[in-house]
Design a protein around this motif. Structure first.
Motif, PDB file in Angstrom:
ATOM      1  N   MET A   1       0.850  -1.205   0.000  1.00 39.19           N
ATOM      2  CA  MET A   1       0.000   0.000   0.000  1.00 39.19           C
ATOM      3  C   MET A   1       0.877   1.244   0.000  1.00 39.19           C
ATOM      4  O   MET A   1       1.827   1.338   0.775  1.00 39.19           O
ATOM      5  N   GLU A   2       0.520   2.183  -0.874  1.00 42.19           N
ATOM      6  CA  GLU A   2       1.258   3.453  -0.927  1.00 42.19           C
ATOM      7  C   GLU A   2       0.338   4.593  -0.536  1.00 42.19           C
ATOM      8  O   GLU A   2      -0.863   4.555  -0.798  1.00 42.19           O
ATOM      9  N   ILE A   3       0.923   5.609   0.084  1.00 40.29           N
ATOM     10  CA  ILE A   3       0.170   6.845   0.331  1.00 40.29           C
ATOM     11  C   ILE A   3       0.899   7.945  -0.420  1.00 40.29           C
ATOM     12  O   ILE A   3       2.070   8.228  -0.134  1.00 40.29           O
ATOM     13  N   SER A   4       0.233   8.477  -1.410  1.00 39.94           N
ATOM     14  CA  SER A   4       0.807   9.518  -2.258  1.00 39.94           C
ATOM     15  C   SER A   4       2.208   9.123  -2.747  1.00 39.94           C
ATOM     16  O   SER A   4       3.154   9.912  -2.699  1.00 39.94           O
ATOM     17  N   GLY A   5       2.336   7.869  -3.178  1.00 36.61           N
ATOM     18  CA  GLY A   5       3.595   7.421  -3.783  1.00 36.61           C
ATOM     19  C   GLY A   5       4.616   6.871  -2.794  1.00 36.61           C
ATOM     20  O   GLY A   5       5.691   6.432  -3.199  1.00 36.61           O
ATOM     21  N   ILE A   6       4.323   6.898  -1.503  1.00 34.78           N
ATOM     22  CA  ILE A   6       5.294   6.358  -0.533  1.00 34.78           C
ATOM     23  C   ILE A   6       4.744   5.079   0.089  1.00 34.78           C
ATOM     24  O   ILE A   6       3.578   5.037   0.517  1.00 34.78           O
ATOM     25  N   ASP A   7       5.610   4.050   0.134  1.00 44.84           N
ATOM     26  CA  ASP A   7       5.191   2.772   0.693  1.00 44.84           C
ATOM     27  C   ASP A   7       4.951   2.916   2.201  1.00 44.84           C
ATOM     28  O   ASP A   7       5.810   3.448   2.923  1.00 44.84           O
ATOM     29  N   VAL A   8       3.796   2.445   2.640  1.00 43.51           N
ATOM     30  CA  VAL A   8       3.438   2.543   4.067  1.00 43.51           C
ATOM     31  C   VAL A   8       4.494   1.850   4.931  1.00 43.51           C
ATOM     32  O   VAL A   8       4.855   2.323   6.016  1.00 43.51           O
ATOM     33  N   LYS A   9       5.041   0.727   4.412  1.00 40.96           N
ATOM     34  CA  LYS A   9       6.030  -0.009   5.206  1.00 40.96           C
ATOM     35  C   LYS A   9       7.281   0.845   5.446  1.00 40.96           C
ATOM     36  O   LYS A   9       7.887   0.781   6.515  1.00 40.96           O
ATOM     37  N   GLY A 320       0.064  -5.302   1.986  1.00 41.85           N
ATOM     38  CA  GLY A 320       0.670  -6.573   1.581  1.00 41.85           C
ATOM     39  C   GLY A 320      -0.377  -7.667   1.410  1.00 41.85           C
ATOM     40  O   GLY A 320      -0.101  -8.715   0.842  1.00 41.85           O
ATOM     41  N   LYS A 321      -1.585  -7.453   1.949  1.00 40.11           N
ATOM     42  CA  LYS A 321      -2.634  -8.485   1.818  1.00 40.11           C
ATOM     43  C   LYS A 321      -3.864  -7.919   1.102  1.00 40.11           C
ATOM     44  O   LYS A 321      -4.980  -8.398   1.295  1.00 40.11           O
ATOM     45  N   GLU A 322      -3.624  -6.876   0.312  1.00 35.42           N
ATOM     46  CA  GLU A 322      -4.756  -6.226  -0.375  1.00 35.42           C
ATOM     47  C   GLU A 322      -5.504  -7.201  -1.276  1.00 35.42           C
ATOM     48  O   GLU A 322      -6.708  -7.073  -1.470  1.00 35.42           O
ATOM     49  N   ASN A 323      -4.752  -8.151  -1.831  1.00 32.57           N
ATOM     50  CA  ASN A 323      -5.399  -9.065  -2.781  1.00 32.57           C
ATOM     51  C   ASN A 323      -5.731 -10.431  -2.180  1.00 32.57           C
ATOM     52  O   ASN A 323      -6.111 -11.351  -2.896  1.00 32.57           O
ATOM     53  N   VAL A 324      -5.552 -10.540  -0.865  1.00 34.95           N
ATOM     54  CA  VAL A 324      -5.873 -11.818  -0.215  1.00 34.95           C
ATOM     55  C   VAL A 324      -7.375 -11.821   0.119  1.00 34.95           C
ATOM     56  O   VAL A 324      -7.924 -10.796   0.536  1.00 34.95           O
ATOM     57  N   MET A 348     -14.982  -8.621   7.966  1.00 35.82           N
ATOM     58  CA  MET A 348     -14.379  -9.627   7.085  1.00 35.82           C
ATOM     59  C   MET A 348     -13.035  -9.095   6.604  1.00 35.82           C
ATOM     60  O   MET A 348     -12.969  -8.038   5.956  1.00 35.82           O
ATOM     61  N   LEU A 349     -11.962  -9.838   6.949  1.00 34.52           N
ATOM     62  CA  LEU A 349     -10.611  -9.407   6.582  1.00 34.52           C
ATOM     63  C   LEU A 349      -9.800 -10.630   6.131  1.00 34.52           C
ATOM     64  O   LEU A 349     -10.183 -11.777   6.415  1.00 34.52           O
ATOM     65  N   PRO A 350      -8.676 -10.378   5.484  1.00 31.38           N
ATOM     66  CA  PRO A 350      -7.799 -11.516   5.185  1.00 31.38           C
ATOM     67  C   PRO A 350      -7.269 -12.090   6.493  1.00 31.38           C
ATOM     68  O   PRO A 350      -7.248 -11.375   7.507  1.00 31.38           O
ATOM     69  N   PRO A 351      -6.821 -13.335   6.512  1.00 27.30           N
ATOM     70  CA  PRO A 351      -6.255 -13.883   7.755  1.00 27.30           C
ATOM     71  C   PRO A 351      -5.143 -12.979   8.274  1.00 27.30           C
ATOM     72  O   PRO A 351      -4.286 -12.541   7.506  1.00 27.30           O
ATOM     73  N   LEU A 352      -5.198 -12.684   9.580  1.00 27.46           N
ATOM     74  CA  LEU A 352      -4.219 -11.745  10.170  1.00 27.46           C
ATOM     75  C   LEU A 352      -3.204 -12.483  11.013  1.00 27.46           C
ATOM     76  O   LEU A 352      -3.500 -13.531  11.583  1.00 27.46           O
ATOM     77  N   GLU A 353      -2.026 -11.880  11.092  1.00 27.60           N
ATOM     78  CA  GLU A 353      -0.973 -12.453  11.955  1.00 27.60           C
ATOM     79  C   GLU A 353      -0.366 -11.341  12.787  1.00 27.60           C
ATOM     80  O   GLU A 353      -0.422 -10.163  12.384  1.00 27.60           O
TER      81      GLU A 353
END
Ligand SMILES: Cc1ncc(COP(=O)(O)O)c(C=O)c1O
Length: 408
Positions: A1-9, A320-324, A348-353
């Motif tokens: 996921m990016e916010i205005s071109g910057i990776d959130v991570k 990282g799980k946008e498409n899960v 409802m969300l993708p499996p979380l860890e």
């Protein structure tokens, strides 16, 4: 996921969690869209940014530099607006149960004062007599997304009840004031285009009555903010161009019909300008299989109180799980020692860890401004992404900040 071109991570690596991140370009785009929607060749329109939605000085400055005045509710907000250079003529002060101290700050700053009650004028006159006065009028009807943010109607604490508005302006006339404005704000988070022209139409009738009884006209008529943004499962975004077009049409027609003078139309949006430009980034600390399934995160109602306060629901993205596939039903909570510290129920969300990031979107309005150091979990940093670069506009609160105010 990016916010205005910057990776959130990358942002998290640099600044940690929980973290507020703002997309300044999005705020500018929202401002442009609103300006275009309310553009008129015949009516002069003033837009005041309602800084209660997010009072960060950098954000107040952004809207000032993009042609908006500022709507303030307290001496503190007023001080910020003045400090970033907003011209006092472009500041509107709308208090609530204003103290002498509040009124004195607004009067001395020579900003436009919009009074909350008939009795507020008596208090203001103890401080000084402005040339122009406005009242916030409660039209007896309100509309907001939640009852807690419905600010008009017979349960609202705000404004002069419209039945008493003639007395309010009459008192001002008796005090020798000759220049007037009028204000209404019936609620926040409205996603119905028809509401705004309808509410304005009703308000202008109230002003027509005042005009008729007292012979006064209005230099400005302020219809408040309240333009909603969709959060979670809310349906369509507001078509602000329809709102602008219909509001301008009603304003033009009724001002003429009711002979209200040559008023400026004012609006005071907060949420619409900053809401969808803000993100709250947090991290999953633990997954608990209790009677229900929980994911506990390092943000809480101390960081973003809207879910606990109004049961508001923010959209959630798991970077990282946008498409899960979203196949797990889970409750998302914070670390605060209150059972209301819940962000989402059965989402409802993708499996979380443990260690996953969780981003609450639409968090730019009434988010960080309402944060608090409850449980001594301190306030997060705020990052602005400006022209593709991240800038720390508020550093993370520390225990030294806390102890600085304490006398041991
Ligand atoms: C007087 C006044 N103006 C403007 C606003 C901003 O509202 P919004 O953020 O819904 O646009 C509010 C919010 O309650 C308000 O009370």
């Amino acid at each position: 996921m990016e916010i205005s071109g910057i990776d959130v991570k990358d942002l998290v690596e640099k600044y940690g969690t929980p973290l507020y991140v703002y997309d300044f370009q999005r705020m500018k785009d929202n401002a442009e869209r609103l300006k275009t929607a309310f553009k008129s060749d015949t009516i002069s329109v003033d837009i005041y940014y309602a800084m209660k939605a997010n009072c960060h000085p950098a954000i107040v400055k952004l809207f000032w530099e993009n042609g908006f005045g500022t709507d303030c509710v307290s001496p503190g907000e007023l001080e910020v607006a003045l400090k970033v250079g907003v011209n006092p003529e472009n500041i509107l002060y709308t208090g609530n149960y204003e103290s002498l101290k509040d009124l004195s700050a607004a009067f001395k700053a020579r900003v436009i004062i919009n009074l909350d009650d008939i009795a507020s004028l008596d208090r203001l006159l103890k401080v000084g007599k402005p040339e122009r006065i406005s009242y916030r009028i409660n039209p007896g009807k309100g509309r907001g997304k939640y009852k807690e943010i419905t600010t008009g109607g017979n349960k609202a604490k705000f404004g002069v009840p419209h039945e008493k508005s003639i007395v309010a302006y009459e008192n001002a006339l008796k005090a020798g004031i000759r220049r007037f404005g009028a204000h209404v704000m019936t609620g926040s988070g409205v996603l119905d285009e028809d509401h705004f022209p309808r509410m304005l139409n009703n308000f202008l009738d109230i002003l027509g009555n005042i005009r008729h009884k007292l012979g006064i006209t209005f230099e400005f008529i302020d219809m408040g903010g309240g333009f909603g943004i969709p959060y979670f499962e809310d349906g369509e975004a507001l078509d602000i161009h329809i709102v602008g077009r219909e509001v301008l049409r009603v304003f033009k027609k009724k001002v003429k019909e009711l002979d209200l003078g040559n008023p400026t139309l004012a609006i005071e949006p907060g949420r619409y300008l900053v809401g969808d430009a803000g993100y709250l980034v947090s991290r999953v600390l633990g997954i608990k299989e209790s009677y229900r399934k929980f994911a506990g995160v390092d943000a809480g109602f101390n960081t973003l109180i809207r879910p606990a306060l109004y049961n508001a629901q923010h959209p959630i993205v798991i970077p990282g799980k946008e498409n899960v596939e979203k196949k797990i039903s889970i409750n998302i909570c914070g670390q605060i020692c209150e059972n209301t510290d819940i962000f989402a129920i059965d989402r409802m969300l993708p499996p979380l860890e443990e260690g996953d990031l969780i981003v609450f979107t639409q968090a730019g309005a009434y988010g960080s401004v309402m944060s608090m150091p409850y449980n001594l979990r301190l306030r997060p940093a705020e990052i602005a992404v400006i022209n593709g670069k991240d800038v720390e506009i508020t550093r993370r609160e520390t225990m030294s900040d806390y102890f600085n105010r304490i006398n041991l």
